[in-house]
Design a protein around this motif. Structure first.
Motif, PDB file in Angstrom:
ATOM      1  N   VAL A  43       0.836  -1.199   0.000  1.00  0.00           N
ATOM      2  CA  VAL A  43       0.000   0.000   0.000  1.00  0.00           C
ATOM      3  C   VAL A  43       0.873   1.252   0.000  1.00  0.00           C
ATOM      4  O   VAL A  43       0.601   2.220  -0.721  1.00  0.00           O
ATOM      5  CB  VAL A  43      -0.962  -0.010   1.210  1.00  0.00           C
ATOM      6  CG1 VAL A  43      -1.683   1.313   1.351  1.00  0.00           C
ATOM      7  CG2 VAL A  43      -1.960  -1.140   1.070  1.00  0.00           C
ATOM      8  N   ALA A  44       1.957   1.254   0.781  1.00  0.00           N
ATOM      9  CA  ALA A  44       2.873   2.393   0.800  1.00  0.00           C
ATOM     10  C   ALA A  44       3.545   2.573  -0.554  1.00  0.00           C
ATOM     11  O   ALA A  44       3.741   3.711  -1.006  1.00  0.00           O
ATOM     12  CB  ALA A  44       3.922   2.204   1.889  1.00  0.00           C
ATOM     13  N   ALA A  45       3.873   1.469  -1.226  1.00  0.00           N
ATOM     14  CA  ALA A  45       4.477   1.566  -2.550  1.00  0.00           C
ATOM     15  C   ALA A  45       3.504   2.146  -3.559  1.00  0.00           C
ATOM     16  O   ALA A  45       3.881   2.983  -4.391  1.00  0.00           O
ATOM     17  CB  ALA A  45       4.954   0.187  -3.005  1.00  0.00           C
ATOM     18  N   ILE A  46       2.243   1.740  -3.495  1.00  0.00           N
ATOM     19  CA  ILE A  46       1.222   2.286  -4.402  1.00  0.00           C
ATOM     20  C   ILE A  46       1.016   3.769  -4.125  1.00  0.00           C
ATOM     21  O   ILE A  46       0.882   4.576  -5.060  1.00  0.00           O
ATOM     22  CB  ILE A  46      -0.086   1.495  -4.264  1.00  0.00           C
ATOM     23  CG1 ILE A  46       0.104   0.076  -4.810  1.00  0.00           C
ATOM     24  CG2 ILE A  46      -1.226   2.196  -4.989  1.00  0.00           C
ATOM     25  CD1 ILE A  46      -1.049  -0.855  -4.537  1.00  0.00           C
ATOM     26  N   ALA A  47       1.000   4.165  -2.854  1.00  0.00           N
ATOM     27  CA  ALA A  47       0.849   5.574  -2.499  1.00  0.00           C
ATOM     28  C   ALA A  47       2.028   6.400  -3.011  1.00  0.00           C
ATOM     29  O   ALA A  47       1.852   7.518  -3.505  1.00  0.00           O
ATOM     30  CB  ALA A  47       0.701   5.725  -0.993  1.00  0.00           C
ATOM     31  N   ALA A  48       3.240   5.865  -2.909  1.00  0.00           N
ATOM     32  CA  ALA A  48       4.424   6.576  -3.405  1.00  0.00           C
ATOM     33  C   ALA A  48       4.370   6.732  -4.916  1.00  0.00           C
ATOM     34  O   ALA A  48       4.723   7.784  -5.451  1.00  0.00           O
ATOM     35  CB  ALA A  48       5.692   5.840  -2.989  1.00  0.00           C
ATOM     36  N   GLN A  49       3.914   5.691  -5.612  1.00  0.00           N
ATOM     37  CA  GLN A  49       3.790   5.777  -7.069  1.00  0.00           C
ATOM     38  C   GLN A  49       2.745   6.818  -7.458  1.00  0.00           C
ATOM     39  O   GLN A  49       2.936   7.578  -8.415  1.00  0.00           O
ATOM     40  CB  GLN A  49       3.414   4.417  -7.646  1.00  0.00           C
ATOM     41  CG  GLN A  49       4.515   3.401  -7.558  1.00  0.00           C
ATOM     42  CD  GLN A  49       4.039   2.002  -7.914  1.00  0.00           C
ATOM     43  OE1 GLN A  49       2.866   1.777  -8.199  1.00  0.00           O
ATOM     44  NE2 GLN A  49       4.965   1.054  -7.896  1.00  0.00           N
ATOM     45  N   ALA A  50       1.641   6.863  -6.729  1.00  0.00           N
ATOM     46  CA  ALA A  50       0.606   7.857  -7.003  1.00  0.00           C
ATOM     47  C   ALA A  50       1.133   9.263  -6.749  1.00  0.00           C
ATOM     48  O   ALA A  50       0.826  10.197  -7.506  1.00  0.00           O
ATOM     49  CB  ALA A  50      -0.628   7.588  -6.155  1.00  0.00           C
ATOM     50  N   LEU A  51       1.924   9.437  -5.691  1.00  0.00           N
ATOM     51  CA  LEU A  51       2.501  10.747  -5.401  1.00  0.00           C
ATOM     52  C   LEU A  51       3.418  11.201  -6.526  1.00  0.00           C
ATOM     53  O   LEU A  51       3.377  12.367  -6.946  1.00  0.00           O
ATOM     54  CB  LEU A  51       3.253  10.699  -4.074  1.00  0.00           C
ATOM     55  CG  LEU A  51       3.845  12.011  -3.581  1.00  0.00           C
ATOM     56  CD1 LEU A  51       2.721  12.987  -3.276  1.00  0.00           C
ATOM     57  CD2 LEU A  51       4.687  11.784  -2.355  1.00  0.00           C
ATOM     58  N   VAL A  52       4.228  10.290  -7.038  1.00  0.00           N
ATOM     59  CA  VAL A  52       5.119  10.634  -8.151  1.00  0.00           C
ATOM     60  C   VAL A  52       4.309  10.948  -9.398  1.00  0.00           C
ATOM     61  O   VAL A  52       4.563  11.931 -10.088  1.00  0.00           O
ATOM     62  CB  VAL A  52       6.127   9.488  -8.406  1.00  0.00           C
ATOM     63  CG1 VAL A  52       6.853   9.692  -9.725  1.00  0.00           C
ATOM     64  CG2 VAL A  52       7.113   9.395  -7.265  1.00  0.00           C
TER      65      VAL A  52
END
Length: 100
Positions: free
Chosen positions: A12-21
């Motif tokens: 979930v943190a990885a998906i959130a980081a990708q969305a932020l980028v």
């Protein structure tokens, strides 16, 4: 789906980081390139700083919106949405009437 229990907190943190980028960092770099600056430009951040935090505009901030008295907005509502505004006015009392 994207629930933490199914994917795990790291995924979930990885998906959130990708969305932020994808939706914040990349557009700010592209905006900086488009506007010809040497640094990223966060257009939505500038909008929030000006209108919410009051930064900019000669120190006053929020010079574009919210400078009229409340009667201006009431008159504008009645002029532009006359029948709809009058029909919707009783709905403002609904939360109060529900408590009684």
């Amino acid at each position: 789906a994207l629930r933490p229990g199914v994917l795990g907190p790291c995924k979930v943190a990885a998906i959130a980081a990708q969305a932020l980028v994808a939706f914040a960092a990349l557009p700010s770099v592209l905006d900086g390139w488009y506007y010809g600056t040497q640094r990223p430009v966060w257009a939505m951040g500038n909008h929030l700083l000006y209108n919410v935090a009051g930064v900019g505009g000669g120190g006053a901030g929020a010079d574009l919106y919210g400078t009229e008295p409340w009667t201006f907005y009431a008159k504008n509502l009645l002029l532009n949405f006359n029948a709809v505004a009058l029909l919707a006015a009783p709905s403002a009392l609904a939360p109060v009437m529900r408590l009684a």
